[in-house]
Write a protein that holds these residues in place. Structure first.
Motif, PDB file in Angstrom:
ATOM      1  N   ASP A  38    -121.853  -1.720 -16.894  1.00 45.37           N
ATOM      2  CA  ASP A  38    -123.492  -1.933 -16.581  1.00 45.37           C
ATOM      3  C   ASP A  38    -123.958  -0.752 -16.984  1.00 45.37           C
ATOM      4  OD1 ASP A  38    -120.717  -4.212 -14.660  1.00 45.37           O
ATOM      5  OD2 ASP A  38    -123.023  -4.980 -15.869  1.00 45.37           O
ATOM      6  N   PRO A  39    -125.223  -1.074 -16.481  1.00 52.01           N
ATOM      7  CA  PRO A  39    -126.144   0.038 -16.947  1.00 52.01           C
ATOM      8  C   PRO A  39    -125.803   1.109 -15.506  1.00 52.01           C
ATOM      9  CG  PRO A  39    -127.221  -2.175 -17.566  1.00 52.01           C
ATOM     10  CD  PRO A  39    -126.326  -2.579 -16.812  1.00 52.01           C
ATOM     11  N   GLY A  40    -125.374   2.798 -16.714  1.00 49.97           N
ATOM     12  CA  GLY A  40    -125.634   3.095 -15.469  1.00 49.97           C
ATOM     13  C   GLY A  40    -124.103   3.404 -15.066  1.00 49.97           C
ATOM     14  N   LYS A  41    -123.265   2.427 -14.694  1.00 49.58           N
ATOM     15  CA  LYS A  41    -122.231   2.811 -13.974  1.00 49.58           C
ATOM     16  C   LYS A  41    -120.472   2.951 -14.611  1.00 49.58           C
ATOM     17  CE  LYS A  41    -124.451   0.297 -10.802  1.00 49.58           C
ATOM     18  NZ  LYS A  41    -124.913   0.891  -9.281  1.00 49.58           N
ATOM     19  N   SER A  42    -120.082   3.072 -13.801  1.00 50.41           N
ATOM     20  CA  SER A  42    -118.415   3.166 -14.764  1.00 50.41           C
ATOM     21  C   SER A  42    -118.238   2.002 -15.941  1.00 50.41           C
ATOM     22  CB  SER A  42    -117.688   3.193 -13.327  1.00 50.41           C
ATOM     23  OG  SER A  42    -116.234   4.152 -14.007  1.00 50.41           O
ATOM     24  N   LEU A  43    -116.478   2.745 -16.056  1.00 55.88           N
ATOM     25  CA  LEU A  43    -116.431   1.346 -17.256  1.00 55.88           C
ATOM     26  C   LEU A  43    -115.523   0.487 -16.145  1.00 55.88           C
ATOM     27  CD1 LEU A  43    -115.843   4.139 -19.328  1.00 55.88           C
ATOM     28  CD2 LEU A  43    -117.019   1.699 -20.177  1.00 55.88           C
ATOM     29  N   GLU A  44    -115.338  -0.141 -16.480  1.00 55.57           N
ATOM     30  CA  GLU A  44    -114.489  -1.253 -16.061  1.00 55.57           C
ATOM     31  C   GLU A  44    -113.893  -1.618 -16.753  1.00 55.57           C
ATOM     32  OE1 GLU A  44    -116.466  -4.613 -14.016  1.00 55.57           O
ATOM     33  OE2 GLU A  44    -114.071  -5.328 -13.698  1.00 55.57           O
ATOM     34  N   SER A  45    -111.951  -1.538 -15.439  1.00 48.24           N
ATOM     35  CA  SER A  45    -110.942  -2.256 -17.029  1.00 48.24           C
ATOM     36  C   SER A  45    -110.993  -4.208 -17.058  1.00 48.24           C
ATOM     37  CB  SER A  45    -109.552  -1.627 -16.561  1.00 48.24           C
ATOM     38  OG  SER A  45    -108.585  -1.968 -17.024  1.00 48.24           O
ATOM     39  N   LEU A  46    -111.483  -4.328 -17.792  1.00 47.79           N
ATOM     40  CA  LEU A  46    -110.736  -5.623 -18.029  1.00 47.79           C
ATOM     41  C   LEU A  46    -109.150  -6.550 -18.297  1.00 47.79           C
ATOM     42  CD1 LEU A  46    -114.007  -6.615 -19.857  1.00 47.79           C
ATOM     43  CD2 LEU A  46    -113.469  -6.730 -17.798  1.00 47.79           C
ATOM     44  N   PHE A  47    -109.210  -5.293 -19.715  1.00 48.19           N
ATOM     45  CA  PHE A  47    -107.697  -6.115 -20.090  1.00 48.19           C
ATOM     46  C   PHE A  47    -107.180  -4.667 -21.516  1.00 48.19           C
ATOM     47  CE2 PHE A  47    -107.728 -10.251 -19.642  1.00 48.19           C
ATOM     48  CZ  PHE A  47    -109.778 -11.066 -20.140  1.00 48.19           C
ATOM     49  N   VAL A  48    -105.310  -5.097 -20.524  1.00 44.99           N
ATOM     50  CA  VAL A  48    -104.422  -3.784 -21.316  1.00 44.99           C
ATOM     51  C   VAL A  48    -103.934  -4.850 -22.371  1.00 44.99           C
ATOM     52  CG1 VAL A  48    -103.014  -1.797 -21.186  1.00 44.99           C
ATOM     53  CG2 VAL A  48    -104.829  -2.306 -19.505  1.00 44.99           C
TER      54      VAL A  48
ATOM     55  N   LEU B  83    -129.916  21.181 -23.286  1.00 40.28           N
ATOM     56  CA  LEU B  83    -130.553  19.768 -22.503  1.00 40.28           C
ATOM     57  C   LEU B  83    -130.140  18.856 -23.581  1.00 40.28           C
ATOM     58  CD1 LEU B  83    -134.070  20.458 -23.969  1.00 40.28           C
ATOM     59  CD2 LEU B  83    -133.105  20.951 -21.695  1.00 40.28           C
ATOM     60  N   GLY B  84    -128.538  19.028 -24.145  1.00 43.04           N
ATOM     61  CA  GLY B  84    -128.223  17.623 -24.882  1.00 43.04           C
ATOM     62  C   GLY B  84    -126.740  17.819 -23.775  1.00 43.04           C
ATOM     63  N   ASP B  85    -126.579  18.907 -23.154  1.00 39.37           N
ATOM     64  CA  ASP B  85    -125.544  18.390 -21.715  1.00 39.37           C
ATOM     65  C   ASP B  85    -125.746  17.122 -21.430  1.00 39.37           C
ATOM     66  OD1 ASP B  85    -124.956  22.066 -21.633  1.00 39.37           O
ATOM     67  OD2 ASP B  85    -123.670  20.430 -23.281  1.00 39.37           O
ATOM     68  N   SER B  86    -127.166  16.866 -21.094  1.00 35.34           N
ATOM     69  CA  SER B  86    -127.369  15.434 -20.160  1.00 35.34           C
ATOM     70  C   SER B  86    -126.635  14.626 -20.435  1.00 35.34           C
ATOM     71  CB  SER B  86    -128.631  15.698 -20.039  1.00 35.34           C
ATOM     72  OG  SER B  86    -129.256  16.726 -20.118  1.00 35.34           O
ATOM     73  N   ALA B  87    -125.835  13.963 -19.785  1.00 32.03           N
ATOM     74  CA  ALA B  87    -125.065  12.942 -19.979  1.00 32.03           C
ATOM     75  C   ALA B  87    -123.883  12.888 -18.513  1.00 32.03           C
ATOM     76  CB  ALA B  87    -123.373  12.995 -21.385  1.00 32.03           C
ATOM     77  N   LEU B  88    -123.261  11.766 -19.003  1.00 27.73           N
ATOM     78  CA  LEU B  88    -123.030  11.418 -17.743  1.00 27.73           C
ATOM     79  C   LEU B  88    -121.516  11.897 -18.342  1.00 27.73           C
ATOM     80  CD1 LEU B  88    -122.326   8.929 -15.225  1.00 27.73           C
ATOM     81  CD2 LEU B  88    -122.120   7.134 -16.773  1.00 27.73           C
ATOM     82  N   TYR B  89    -120.888  11.922 -17.117  1.00 29.23           N
ATOM     83  CA  TYR B  89    -119.486  12.325 -17.050  1.00 29.23           C
ATOM     84  C   TYR B  89    -118.648  11.524 -16.291  1.00 29.23           C
ATOM     85  CZ  TYR B  89    -121.226  16.361 -19.076  1.00 29.23           C
ATOM     86  OH  TYR B  89    -122.726  17.650 -20.410  1.00 29.23           O
ATOM     87  N   PHE B  90    -117.532  11.077 -16.927  1.00 28.09           N
ATOM     88  CA  PHE B  90    -116.604  10.387 -16.120  1.00 28.09           C
ATOM     89  C   PHE B  90    -115.272  11.133 -16.730  1.00 28.09           C
ATOM     90  CE2 PHE B  90    -119.092   6.370 -15.908  1.00 28.09           C
ATOM     91  CZ  PHE B  90    -119.131   6.574 -16.856  1.00 28.09           C
TER      92      PHE B  90
END
Lengths: 114, 114
Positions: A38-48, B83-90
């Motif tokens: 979802d926008p700005g959110k984490s990655l939710e695992s659906l399937f492996v 500036l290019g380091d701006s990101a979402l880090y998981f």
């Protein structure tokens, strides 16, 4: 280098309709993952998906894997608005030793309209 | 159930400054991955650790370094920020690097470089 291609990249569909997202990859792999974001959110695992012919279903989503064709599909049945999100497939690739990493497709932005 | 914990959730830094992101994997998970996701982009693999040893390296700039500590938490250090380091880090974790188990992602750390 492993390439992962998803299509379509953008998908606008009406509630109640069915559609399929495709994920092709360029080198041999026996493991494929589907994630929802979802926008700005984490990655939710659906399937492996761990083997050729694997099929998994959860609610209105069903994923399958054909390792010979290097293709996975994510099928959406009777879409509802809550499914609107970006869907990523990711392929697990061996990089040497005991190391693996995920390579993501570009993602499919799904919008379900009333 | 416990998830992958990342801190801070949001960070604003100026160019040429240094930033440190922290990741606490799911208990018993021994493998940690770091990914970078630019706006509208797919996640890109940076680096991974298994049992406190670096196991693989992706497209991580030389200005970045990371390590996994004895308690399995990991830190990503970023220096001379651009500036290019701006990101979402998981950060993500799994039980083993190649077991085919689900890879769980944290909520992410938003880095904005101004």
């Amino acid at each position: 280098e492993l390439k992962v291609e998803q299509n379509p990249l953008f998908l606008s569909m009406q509630e109640g309709k069915n559609y399929t997202i495709y994920c092709n990859y360029s080198t041999t792999s026996d493991r494929l993952y589907w994630y929802r974001q979802d926008p700005g959110k984490s990655l939710e695992s659906l399937f492996v998906l761990l083997s050729n012919g694997a099929v998994k279903q959860e609610g209105r989503l069903m994923a399958s894997l054909d390792t010979k064709a290097r293709l996975s599909t994510l099928h959406i049945t009777a879409a509802v608005h809550d499914l609107s999100a970006t869907y990523f497939c990711a392929v697990d690739s061996f990089t040497g030793g005991s190391n693996y990493k995920l390579t993501f497709g570009k993602g499919t932005l799904l919008t379900v309209n009333p | 159930a416990a998830g992958v914990i990342q801190s801070p959730r949001h960070l604003i830094k100026e160019k040429r400054e240094t930033a440190t992101l922290k990741c606490y994997p799911i208990p018993r998970h021994d493998t940690v991955y770091w990914y970078q996701q630019g706006p509208g982009q797919d996640p890109q693999f940076l680096i991974s650790f298994y049992e406190k040893m670096q196991s693989d390296k992706g497209s991580i700039p030389d200005r970045f370094s990371a390590q996994q500590f004895s308690d399995y938490h990991s830190e990503l250090n970023m220096s001379s920020l651009e500036l290019g380091d701006s990101a979402l880090y998981f950060c993500a974790s799994s039980l083993g690097p190649h077991s085919g188990n689900t890879i769980y992602f944290g909520e992410g750390s938003w880095l904005t470089v101004v």
